[in-house]
Motif scaffolding. Sequence first.
Motif, mmCIF file in Angstrom:
data_model
loop_
_atom_site.group_PDB
_atom_site.id
_atom_site.type_symbol
_atom_site.label_atom_id
_atom_site.label_comp_id
_atom_site.label_asym_id
_atom_site.label_seq_id
_atom_site.Cartn_x
_atom_site.Cartn_y
_atom_site.Cartn_z
ATOM 1 N N TYR A 1 0.817 -1.208 0.000
ATOM 2 C CA TYR A 1 0.000 0.000 0.000
ATOM 3 C C TYR A 1 0.856 1.266 0.000
ATOM 4 C CZ TYR A 1 -4.481 2.209 0.034
ATOM 5 O OH TYR A 1 -5.592 2.912 -0.364
ATOM 6 N N ALA A 2 1.641 1.444 -1.045
ATOM 7 C CA ALA A 2 2.425 2.675 -1.227
ATOM 8 C C ALA A 2 3.442 2.842 -0.098
ATOM 9 C CB ALA A 2 1.521 3.899 -1.302
ATOM 10 N N HIS A 3 4.250 3.867 -0.240
ATOM 11 C CA HIS A 3 5.290 4.089 0.765
ATOM 12 C C HIS A 3 4.762 4.830 1.975
ATOM 13 C CE1 HIS A 3 9.135 2.485 -0.835
ATOM 14 N NE2 HIS A 3 8.337 2.310 -1.859
ATOM 15 N N ILE A 4 3.586 5.414 1.889
ATOM 16 C CA ILE A 4 3.041 6.018 3.109
ATOM 17 C C ILE A 4 2.570 4.931 4.067
ATOM 18 C CG2 ILE A 4 2.398 8.217 2.088
ATOM 19 C CD1 ILE A 4 -0.552 7.128 2.246
ATOM 20 N N ALA A 5 2.569 3.688 3.632
ATOM 21 C CA ALA A 5 2.237 2.568 4.527
ATOM 22 C C ALA A 5 3.456 1.667 4.716
ATOM 23 C CB ALA A 5 1.052 1.789 4.003
ATOM 24 N N GLY A 6 4.633 2.213 4.500
ATOM 25 C CA GLY A 6 5.853 1.475 4.826
ATOM 26 C C GLY A 6 6.644 0.951 3.643
ATOM 27 N N GLY A 7 6.074 0.993 2.445
ATOM 28 C CA GLY A 7 6.828 0.591 1.254
ATOM 29 C C GLY A 7 7.047 -0.903 1.117
ATOM 30 N N TYR A 8 6.072 -1.698 1.559
ATOM 31 C CA TYR A 8 6.177 -3.156 1.437
ATOM 32 C C TYR A 8 5.509 -3.616 0.145
ATOM 33 C CZ TYR A 8 7.088 -2.840 6.435
ATOM 34 O OH TYR A 8 7.613 -2.512 7.650
ATOM 35 N N ASP A 9 6.160 -4.517 -0.575
ATOM 36 C CA ASP A 9 5.477 -5.136 -1.701
ATOM 37 C C ASP A 9 4.377 -6.042 -1.165
ATOM 38 O OD1 ASP A 9 6.501 -4.119 -4.100
ATOM 39 O OD2 ASP A 9 8.338 -5.274 -3.865
ATOM 40 N N GLY A 10 3.314 -6.196 -1.950
ATOM 41 C CA GLY A 10 2.125 -6.888 -1.446
ATOM 42 C C GLY A 10 1.896 -8.274 -2.005
ATOM 43 N N GLY A 11 0.684 -8.741 -1.800
ATOM 44 C CA GLY A 11 0.349 -10.145 -2.030
ATOM 45 C C GLY A 11 -0.267 -10.468 -3.372
ATOM 46 N N GLN A 12 -0.365 -9.496 -4.262
ATOM 47 C CA GLN A 12 -0.825 -9.824 -5.620
ATOM 48 C C GLN A 12 0.417 -10.288 -6.381
ATOM 49 O OE1 GLN A 12 -2.887 -6.198 -6.616
ATOM 50 N NE2 GLN A 12 -4.438 -6.605 -5.057
ATOM 51 N N ALA A 13 0.958 -11.376 -5.908
ATOM 52 C CA ALA A 13 2.250 -11.894 -6.354
ATOM 53 C C ALA A 13 2.297 -13.378 -6.029
ATOM 54 C CB ALA A 13 3.370 -11.171 -5.608
ATOM 55 N N GLU A 14 3.412 -14.007 -6.389
ATOM 56 C CA GLU A 14 3.562 -15.425 -6.034
ATOM 57 C C GLU A 14 4.163 -15.584 -4.645
ATOM 58 O OE1 GLU A 14 3.210 -18.597 -8.520
ATOM 59 O OE2 GLU A 14 4.738 -17.791 -9.886
ATOM 60 N N TYR A 15 5.060 -14.668 -4.286
ATOM 61 C CA TYR A 15 5.712 -14.737 -2.970
ATOM 62 C C TYR A 15 5.671 -13.363 -2.306
ATOM 63 C CZ TYR A 15 7.583 -19.191 -4.539
ATOM 64 O OH TYR A 15 7.698 -20.484 -4.993
ATOM 65 N N VAL A 16 5.589 -13.373 -0.979
ATOM 66 C CA VAL A 16 5.577 -12.119 -0.219
ATOM 67 C C VAL A 16 6.494 -12.248 0.993
ATOM 68 C CG1 VAL A 16 4.116 -10.357 0.853
ATOM 69 C CG2 VAL A 16 3.100 -12.037 -0.643
ATOM 70 N N ARG A 17 7.184 -11.173 1.283
ATOM 71 C CA ARG A 17 7.915 -11.093 2.557
ATOM 72 C C ARG A 17 6.925 -10.620 3.630
ATOM 73 N NH1 ARG A 17 10.881 -5.868 4.544
ATOM 74 N NH2 ARG A 17 11.295 -6.561 6.665
ATOM 75 N N VAL A 18 6.824 -11.398 4.707
ATOM 76 C CA VAL A 18 5.887 -11.073 5.784
ATOM 77 C C VAL A 18 6.671 -10.770 7.063
ATOM 78 C CG1 VAL A 18 3.996 -11.947 7.213
ATOM 79 C CG2 VAL A 18 4.066 -12.507 4.785
ATOM 80 N N PRO A 19 6.800 -9.494 7.440
ATOM 81 C CA PRO A 19 7.510 -9.146 8.681
ATOM 82 C C PRO A 19 6.700 -9.562 9.922
ATOM 83 C CG PRO A 19 7.359 -7.261 7.195
ATOM 84 C CD PRO A 19 6.398 -8.295 6.704
ATOM 85 N N PHE A 20 7.381 -9.649 11.040
ATOM 86 C CA PHE A 20 6.755 -10.005 12.328
ATOM 87 C C PHE A 20 5.832 -11.223 12.167
ATOM 88 C CE2 PHE A 20 7.351 -5.249 12.908
ATOM 89 C CZ PHE A 20 8.490 -5.396 13.681
ATOM 90 N N ALA A 21 6.442 -12.292 11.671
ATOM 91 C CA ALA A 21 5.663 -13.471 11.280
ATOM 92 C C ALA A 21 4.953 -14.148 12.448
ATOM 93 C CB ALA A 21 6.591 -14.472 10.582
ATOM 94 N N ASP A 22 5.457 -13.941 13.668
ATOM 95 C CA ASP A 22 4.794 -14.569 14.813
ATOM 96 C C ASP A 22 3.615 -13.749 15.318
ATOM 97 O OD1 ASP A 22 6.135 -16.950 15.054
ATOM 98 O OD2 ASP A 22 7.714 -16.137 16.352
ATOM 99 N N VAL A 23 3.425 -12.552 14.773
ATOM 100 C CA VAL A 23 2.368 -11.681 15.301
ATOM 101 C C VAL A 23 1.096 -11.756 14.444
ATOM 102 C CG1 VAL A 23 1.748 -9.318 15.965
ATOM 103 C CG2 VAL A 23 4.103 -10.128 16.282
#
Lengths: 383, 178
Positions: free
Chosen positions: A118-140
């Motif tokens: 959701y754009a860089h105003i939401a942290g600049g993370y690439d999203g899930g309309q993809a094959e693979y995603v990096r998911v931070p804080f995976a235990d949360v």
Amino acid sequence: MNYRGPFRIRADRNKPEPEIEHPYDAIVRVTRSLICGSDLHLYHGLVPDTRVGMTFGHEFTGIVEEVGSGVQKLKVGDRVLVPFNIACGSCPFCKQELYGNCHESNPEATAVGGFFGYAHIAGGYDGGQAEYVRVPFADVGPTVIPEGMDIEDAVLLTDVVPTGYQAAEMGGIQKGDTVVVFGAGPVGIMAARCAWLFGAGRVIVIDHIDYRLEFVKKYAYCEAYNFKEMDDPVLFLKKQTDWFGADVCIDAVGCDAAGSAMQTITGKKMLLQAGAATALHWAINSVKKGGIVSVVGVYGPPFNLVPLGSLMNKGITLRANQASVKRLLPRVIDHVMAGRLNPKGIITHRLPLEEISDAYHIFSAKRDNCIKPLLIPPRAAMA
Amino acid sequence: MEKLKTEPSKISGIDRKIADRSKDHIPGWGIDADPENDPTYPMKHRNGADYERINYEKPPQQRIKMEVFRSVERPGITRVFGTSTPPKGLSGSLRRYAYKYSEATSAHWMTLILADRVNVAEGIIDDLKAGTIPNFFEERGWSAEWKYNRQGFIRSAIVGALVTTAVIACFASRRKSG
């Protein structure tokens, strides 16, 4: 997917796969993802710092492929639904279950926590309309999909259902209340359905797309009216509520609203305000004195034209937030498993990820009676 | 509601130190406090974390391997951040400028919007440099428009062609008369 500019998106097979960048990260192989109404705000070029080359998508399920050295609960092979909020779980806001307002996941803005795609105003993370995603804080955030739950129900628990539920919850609905929902998109539909869970006496939905009004009437057992068929929706709602106004109004539209030429020109054409705040304007004017306005519609920065004088003079309580998905998951999972909510009933289109440009256009232009499009990545389609 | 657990010894922030000063000299301080009167509930489970905010246990810091902008309204980079699309080119310079201003200013947001538009042109140039000609028909999902709204598509195409022709003709006649 690869964003190229307003109304331009392409499927891109050449983007590098994400890597573990932090000990608490996981890499998730996406099994299903959805296009959200708020993705359309990005698609329409309304959200600042939306960079060319970014991958959108904050509603997805997947299978854990890899975990960082600090991840303790999540295991490789777990089938998870991933809340759209990226939350550390330890900052003062997360500790108070405001998982949409995490203080440690978005360096670029303090006004909002981190979200996927959701754009860089939401942290600049690439999203899930993809094959693979990096998911931070995976235990949360990521939650193992309960045994027996349909994957199409699960993917809707990452945003739409909790957001609709929280819209109703923030309305502080009391038994017998009249609740007006502005917007018959996926979140508005879910908010209308959830309003009954809190004991609403009457639920009215306002929109201008006939097929969506027909859909919500059946799906959410509510009244539904087209504002294009009335001179003034506020006046209509006053008449409908014995001239008092609704007890609760929910804005489930946000910055892409139709219905006011002034709002559309200044907000969507000239970008002099953060999109068109027509729904919020109507909500403030349609609620009773001392009523509650609940906002889950997304507005970008910097500001919008809304009737603050009425807000004060009527003694309205305005409640708003991004949904705190993790907080609400136990409750909404229970509702789904018990059959009280049927999220997958709103999915109207199932398309391969490679046809993402068409999917965005169909959803944005409201073609083929589209309510909610689901994307299936190639590997998941083969499985 | 559970009583808030505030331990002054743990508090090191200036704001909390001031807030924690004795209120003995203020007549009636807190006499009408009502923990039940919390309009943020149930969105927020108030448990005192706001008052211990300086001391929360922070996760490890993600390694910073690219330029990451930071809101001037916070003290540093957050413990994790996205690594999508680092800033570059003219749009990157504009974004760098925008992040000098707080989120309360138009200079911040309007400059970012300008950077986004510049970035679109940069994207087309990058595509051409890489030997890719952007397929606007496909990127805009017009095949779906053709499938589901063929009449509208044809109508839009005709109107577009007529307007373009009229504009070109207008310019051509002006140039002739000039």
